[in-house]
Scaffold this active site. Structure first.
Site, PDB file in Angstrom:
ATOM      1  CB  SER A  86      19.891 -16.285  11.595  1.00 24.24           C
ATOM      2  OG  SER A  86      19.879 -17.147  12.710  1.00 24.24           O
ATOM      3  CG  ASP A 140      30.196 -18.482  11.939  1.00 23.87           C
ATOM      4  OD1 ASP A 140      29.239 -18.819  11.204  1.00 23.87           O
ATOM      5  OD2 ASP A 140      30.032 -18.053  13.117  1.00 23.87           O
ATOM      6  CG  LEU A 159      29.828 -10.769  10.139  1.00 26.29           C
ATOM      7  CD1 LEU A 159      28.347 -11.127  10.224  1.00 26.29           C
ATOM      8  CD2 LEU A 159      30.263 -10.662   8.672  1.00 26.29           C
ATOM      9  CB  SER A 216      14.887 -12.846   6.041  1.00 22.32           C
ATOM     10  OG  SER A 216      13.785 -13.444   6.706  1.00 22.32           O
ATOM     11  CG  PHE A 260      24.427 -17.487   3.750  1.00 22.84           C
ATOM     12  CD1 PHE A 260      25.014 -17.170   2.534  1.00 22.84           C
ATOM     13  CD2 PHE A 260      23.175 -18.073   3.743  1.00 22.84           C
ATOM     14  CE1 PHE A 260      24.355 -17.419   1.336  1.00 22.84           C
ATOM     15  CE2 PHE A 260      22.499 -18.338   2.550  1.00 22.84           C
ATOM     16  CZ  PHE A 260      23.096 -18.005   1.341  1.00 22.84           C
ATOM     17  CE1 TYR A 273      17.486 -12.274  10.481  1.00 22.94           C
ATOM     18  CE2 TYR A 273      15.147 -12.740  10.160  1.00 22.94           C
ATOM     19  CZ  TYR A 273      16.479 -12.987   9.861  1.00 22.94           C
ATOM     20  OH  TYR A 273      16.802 -13.939   8.925  1.00 22.94           O
ATOM     21  CE  LYS A 282      18.834 -11.473   7.330  1.00 20.42           C
ATOM     22  NZ  LYS A 282      20.182 -11.932   6.953  1.00 20.42           N
ATOM     23  N   GLY A 334      25.573 -13.511  10.657  1.00 29.23           N
ATOM     24  CA  GLY A 334      24.836 -12.486  11.401  1.00 29.23           C
ATOM     25  C   GLY A 334      23.738 -13.078  12.253  1.00 29.23           C
TER      26      GLY A 334
END
Ligand code: NAI
Ligand code: 15L
Length: 274
Positions: A76, A34, A53, A111, A72, A146, A150, A74
């Site tokens: 969110s 992370d 990332l 998502s 998981f 966002y 996804k 990034g």
């Protein structure tokens, strides 16, 4: 137990912490990463390394020898495009390049906001047949930058499977929290228990190809139906329905928010008019 270590991005986030604990408890060997420090005591057999990332070389190093990447990390929630772009678009590319080099499977935390502009059923019918609900092959209708990132992530999986044979399981997560807190979540809630079982099934399945799964619990009021869950042999065990008396009356009063599946993400900065 997976034959090789499993890399978990976003390990310091809400779901990352749940998964780090839950999968370590099952005896898995985890590599956690992370951009933020890991706030909990390190679980058994786990290592942690801070990384952005945006850094592709670091991602390649982290994934070395791993059989699966649980992605998981990034941004969110809804944020301006420039904020979303690095972690969620460039980061996704780095994850897939690492998976390609290792021959690893990717589990992508997608998502409901990739399809958030689909309308909610007009009359919420809790007995509605599964076939009448929205299928996972529906059109992408992102409800913001966002959600758009996804959709891009799911399509990245499509590309890497078709072109490079990189397997990927795209879990369109509804609302994964300790418990539902409003009426919408009677449809969208995913329990932590069901999340952990879903991730385990996605990694341990013999073959997945590219697949898309609605990641919500066994909620009778769910908006979502057909998907590829049979490929990984996952069925949710929990249900949001038990919370109806507690949260069924909690609605926003905003007509745009209540009309669309993505809720408040759809109404944020909405300027289309009535
Ligand atoms: P979170 O925000 O708690 O965790 C995301 C983690 O990613 C954070 O720890 C953050 O430090 C890390 N991160 C952000 N930018 C980064 C970067 N540049 N490099 C490395 N790490 C970075 O979010 P949460 O709730 O744990 O969600 C996890 C994943 O599941 C996210 O991808 C989110 O989009 C997805 N998801 C979650 C849902 C939920 O209900 N919690 C619903 C749908 C999808
Ligand atoms: C998401 O994608 C977010 O990560 C989470 O914080 C919730 O807003 C969830 O969707 C939701 O739709 O409830």
């Amino acid at each position: 137990i997976p034959a090789k270590p499993v890399l978990l991005t976003g390990a310091a986030g809400n779901l990352g912490r749940v998964l780090a604990a839950g999968l370590a408890e099952r005896g898995w060997t985890l590599r956690l990463t992370d951009i933020a420090p890991f706030p909990d005591p390190l679980p058994p057999r786990a290592s942690f390394r801070r990384a952005d990332l945006n850094d592709g070389v670091e991602l390649l190093r982290l994934a070395e020898g791993c059989g699966a990447i649980l992605h998981f990390g990034g941004i969110s929630v809804e944020r301006p495009f420039e904020t979303v772009m690095g972690p969620n678009l460039r980061g996704l590319y780095h994850v897939y390049e690492a998976a390609r080099r290792e021959g690893a499977r990717v589990l992508f935390a997608s998502s409901n906001h990739s399809i958030g502009f689909h309308e909610r059923p007009k009359v919420p019918d809790r007995s509605q047949a599964n076939e009448a609900k929205l299928g996972a092959d529906c059109a992408f209708r992102p409800d913001g930058y966002y959600g758009l990132s996804k959709a891009y992530g799911e399509l990245m999986g499509r590309l890497y499977w078709d072109k490079h044979g990189v397997e990927n399981v795209n879990c369109r997560i509804g609302s994964c929290f300790p418990k539902p807190v409003n009426a919408r979540m009677l449809s969208t809630w995913l329990s932590y228990n069901d999340l952990t079982r879903l991730v385990a099934a996605a990694v341990l399945a013999p073959r997945t190809g590219h697949c898309v799964i609605w990641a919500c619990s066994d909620n009778p009021a769910s908006f979502w139906g057909q998907d590829h869950r049979d490929r990984i042999g996952w069925q949710p065990e929990d249900s949001a329905e038990a919370y109806r008396a507690e949260v069924g009356h909690v609605v926003s009063g905003d007509p745009v928010e209540e009309r669309y599946q993505g809720g408040s993400y759809a109404s944020m900065a909405y300027s289309r008019g009535a």
